[in-house]
Design an enzyme around this catalytic site. Structure first.
Site, short mmCIF file in Angstrom:
data_model
loop_
_atom_site.label_atom_id
_atom_site.label_comp_id
_atom_site.label_asym_id
_atom_site.label_seq_id
_atom_site.Cartn_x
_atom_site.Cartn_y
_atom_site.Cartn_z
N CYS A 1 30.12 -7.63 0.07
CA CYS A 1 29.62 -6.94 -1.12
C CYS A 1 28.21 -7.42 -1.45
O CYS A 1 27.65 -8.28 -0.78
CB CYS A 1 30.55 -7.18 -2.30
SG CYS A 1 30.67 -8.92 -2.80
N CYS B 1 27.64 -11.15 -1.85
CA CYS B 1 27.44 -11.89 -0.61
C CYS B 1 25.98 -11.85 -0.18
O CYS B 1 25.41 -12.86 0.26
CB CYS B 1 28.31 -11.30 0.50
SG CYS B 1 30.07 -11.26 0.13
N ASP C 1 -8.01 13.51 7.29
CA ASP C 1 -9.16 13.47 8.19
C ASP C 1 -9.22 14.84 8.87
O ASP C 1 -8.22 15.57 8.92
CB ASP C 1 -8.98 12.36 9.22
CG ASP C 1 -10.00 12.43 10.34
OD1 ASP C 1 -11.20 12.45 10.03
OD2 ASP C 1 -9.57 12.50 11.51
N ASP D 1 -6.08 9.75 12.38
CA ASP D 1 -5.66 9.39 13.73
C ASP D 1 -6.63 8.48 14.45
O ASP D 1 -6.32 8.02 15.55
CB ASP D 1 -5.45 10.66 14.57
CG ASP D 1 -6.77 11.35 14.91
OD1 ASP D 1 -7.72 11.26 14.10
OD2 ASP D 1 -6.85 11.97 15.98
N ASP E 1 -10.45 5.88 10.77
CA ASP E 1 -9.57 6.20 9.65
C ASP E 1 -8.77 4.99 9.18
O ASP E 1 -8.15 5.03 8.11
CB ASP E 1 -8.59 7.31 10.03
CG ASP E 1 -9.29 8.61 10.38
OD1 ASP E 1 -10.27 8.94 9.69
OD2 ASP E 1 -8.85 9.29 11.33
#
Length: 724
Positions: free
Chosen positions: A15, A18, A414, A616, A620
């Site tokens: 649970c 724990c 971009d 990409d 960037d």
């Protein structure tokens, strides 16, 4: 982020209490900077600034009452265990006869099972099949803590003990509670078994990716015949033979052959992708109809597949910020329940004088309480959400990125390679004062070592011209960040780049500016070639880069969600404006350096916007890191991927809206799970304390509370990205 990281398997957790206890235990180990425990995966991720011995972690977890093992090792357990499914069946077979007399009373029949037979049926359920709760509960007591197992052990022991007492004190002819303890244990065992099955389903994405890992590779080395080698023995640079229908064994570049490759389980791309000489392939993909020879570029942990698995594992083991509330509740949950059970016992005893009813109502309070559902609410949803996203080509680095994505109200794109194809072609070359062939030759020379997409377009144009003189060599090549290139070619101090670079170097662009403006308005990207030594303009290069086919649909989907879009680019204003207009993007900022993009992101954040940056390229990366959440195209650079919280395995803009959508849906499931987990306890415990629930109903409710939470999370597996 800490320098060292370990993942540890933990056994015995049941649970949220724990989870809290294991995290506190690990935090006491010298050198541990942070520890996060995931109940759904039953693992702990430990971050440290210096190496920490596994034995130290194991000892700390052991003192907390749990067993630890290294993730790569098989789970060790010296105690013999009855398989969970068999335990449920046997426990049910023993418990059902105990319930028959009670069910018969509903129909007016009065059956009474002998006391000795009730005891004989209930005792194995209590102490054989229920032994796991005693073991875990005793460990919790030794660690001066509490957990769900302790509540179950105490509650069922009270019902069993009361029955034994009444049987010895009063004998036959009265109702006992053996059926309550036996049925509660059976139902809880059933719930734990169903929960374990559901957990395995939430981890299916990881298993599917791990199954893609090749075991061997067919290697062709000079002077040797083809040999099947264990993948660990393959070296970078080796030529690997991939036959038709086989799984690609390594990341690398095709050096011979042509085929179609199915990358669907890695990128989410449903259609096979054509591969020819020079194309890259990814380990784990399936080769189609042709024979491919692949030069190995990465093996082992450095392959794309291994990196994807690490990203998914990290995301599924991380904690969402909302989990902090659950952790606070879990810290006091079990002690509070025990106090409420004692108050229920005392209150009913004093009010009615009926000790039997008082004990049973206290038992129901302990049985109905379920911190297990609270502990599973968040990690189960995150595992399901990030898993289904990974299957469709959306890799979410951590839970924080997942949570931030749902709050995004502004997406910054971009341009080149993100919204456009990223494969520009040299549409026009306008020389000034030199022949066209000479201008092309000089432009190609200065860019011959560059990986930039515009450089490739120039080199392709030179190769296709057939008229250019023999290639020249460039010396002292230097990159001018965000502006262009400089080099010495054939005695000329050449510069090639943006209008900003030309202005900085005092180059007069007026002879070709009118034509440049026309080309920009038509959507072309403009680069200028000049001799910086003599400050003489040599030519203009116009590049065409078409928008991606679904870019407009991606922008429209974001607008439909009420999300604003912005485009940032180092390209000229005219070209940027033409692309933005075609795609329906409202705001455009052009002629930007990488640092300028970061400044724009900071400005938007200062205005109160929740910003996602999509890019990409290397340029960037600063903006991706500066945004609330960075979204990188995996078709770009590793630098961009490392700076982003979300990676799109295909260069498909539609996945941006899909990433935001799965984020919303995942956190909707988290909210639903937490609501029902809290409401279940808030409503159930008072009803139990007031004597309005019987132990059987409480046991059933407890057993299925965690199952319902995981089942609700598993509904995310039906999510599909948009189809355009």
């Amino acid at each position: 982020m800490s320098q060292f990281q370990q993942t540890v398997r933990i056994e015995g957790m049941s649970c949220a209490s724990c989870v809290r206890r294991v995290e506190k235990a690990l935090a006491t180990v010298p050198g541990v900077a942070h520890a996060a425990v995931n109940l759904a995966t039953e693992t702990a991720r430990v971050d440290s600034d210096s190496p920490v011995a596994f034995t130290a972690l194991q000892q700390a977890i052991g003192k907390a009452g749990y067993a630890a093992s290294e993730l790569a090792a098989p789970a060790a357990d010296s105690a013999p265990r009855i398989p969970e499914g068999l335990a449920v069946v046997l426990s049910a077979l023993l418990s059902v006869p105990l319930v028959v007399p009670m069910v018969a009373e509903w129909f007016g029949a009065h059956l009474m099972m002998p006391v000795w037979l009730q005891w004989l049926l209930a005792t194995p359920v209590q102490f054989v099949f229920g032994a796991r709760f005693y073991r875990a509960g005793w460990k919790a007591v030794k660690a001066r803590a509490g957990n769900m197992d302790l509540l179950v052990a105490l509650g069922t022991s009270a019902a069993y003990g009361l029955s034994v007492y009444l049987a010895l004190a009063r004998g036959q002819g009265m109702h006992l509670y053996f059926e309550a303890s036996a049925v509660v244990l059976t139902l809880v065992l059933l719930g734990k078994w169903l929960e374990a099955r559901a957990k395995r389903q939430t981890a299916s994405a990881i298993r599917a990716l791990q199954d893609l890992r090749p075991v061997t590779a067919r290697v062709r080395r000079e002077g040797e015949s083809d040999a099947d080698l264990p993948i660990e023995q393959v070296r970078v640079g080796d030529i690997v033979v991939i036959r038709a229908g086989e799984r690609v064994a390594v990341d690398g570049e095709v050096v011979d052959g042509a085929s179609h490759v199915d990358e669907s389980l890695i990128t989410g791309e449903s259609l096979p992708v054509a591969k020819h000489v020079g194309d890259r392939v990814t380990g784990g993909a399936i080769n189609g109809e042709g024979l491919l020879l692949v030069r190995t570029g990465a093996t082992g942990a450095e392959t794309m597949l291994s990196r994807i698995i690490r990203l998914v594992e990290d995301a599924q083991s991380a904690k969402a910020p909302v989990q902090k509330l659950v952790d606070k509740v879990a810290a006091v949950f079990v002690p509070v329940v025990l106090v409420l059970a004692l108050l229920t016992l005392a209150g009913w005893w004093l009010a009615s004088g009926n000790v039997e009813q008082a004990v049973i109502n206290a038992v129901v309070v302990m049985v109905i309480a379920c911190p297990c559902a609270l502990g599973l609410a968040t990690p189960a949803a995150i595992m399901a959400g990030t898993g289904v996203a990974a299957r469709h080509g959306i890799l979410i680095k951590d839970a924080e990125a997942l949570e931030m994505a749902r709050q995004v109200d502004t997406v910054v794109f971009d341009k080149t390679g993100t919204l456009t194809q990223g494969k520009p072609v040299l549409a026009q070359l306008l020389p000034h004062g030199v022949p066209a062939g000479r201008a092309l030759q000089l432009s190609a020379a200065i860019q011959r070592g560059s990986e930039h997409s515009l450089a490739r377009a120039v080199l392709d144009a030179e190769a296709a011209s057939g008229e250019a003189p023999p290639a020249l060599t460039a010396n002292a090549v230097s990159t001018l960040a965000g502006r262009g290139l400089a080099a010495t070619v054939d005695g000329l101090e050449l510069i090639l780049g943006s209008g900003r670079l030309m202005a900085e170097r005092g180059i007069d662009l007026s002879p070709l500016r009118p034509r440049a403006l026309e080309l920009e308005a038509a959507g072309h990207t403009i680069s200028w070639l000049a001799d910086a030594g003599s400050k003489r303009l040599l030519g203009l290069l116009a590049f065409a880069d078409q928008p991606k086919s679904h870019a407009r649909a991606a922008v429209d989907r974001l607008h439909a969600r009420g999300i604003a879009t912005v485009m940032l680019t180092g390209d000229n204003q005219g070209s940027a404006q033409a692309v933005a207009q075609a795609l329906g993007i409202g705001s455009v900022e052009a002629n930007l350096l990488p640092a300028d993009k970061t400044t724009v992101i900071a400005r938007l954040k200062a205005e109160g916007k929740r910003v996602a940056m999509v890019g990409d390229g290397i340029n960037d990366a600063p903006a991706l890191a500066a945004a609330h959440v960075g979204i990188a195209m995996a078709t770009g650079t590793d630098v961009a991927m490392n700076a982003a919280g979300i990676t799109l395995m295909r260069g498909e803009p539609l996945l941006v809206a899909d990433a935001i959508d799965i984020s919303h849906r995942t956190f909707s499931k988290i909210r639903q799970n937490l609501f029902w987990a809290f409401i279940y306890n808030v409503a159930g415990i008072p009803l139990a304390a007031l004597g309005m629930l019987n132990p059987l109903l409480a046991g059933a409710a407890m057993a299925f509370s965690s199952v319902s939470v995981i089942g609700n999370a598993l509904l995310l597996r039906r999510w599909q990205p948009s189809k355009e």
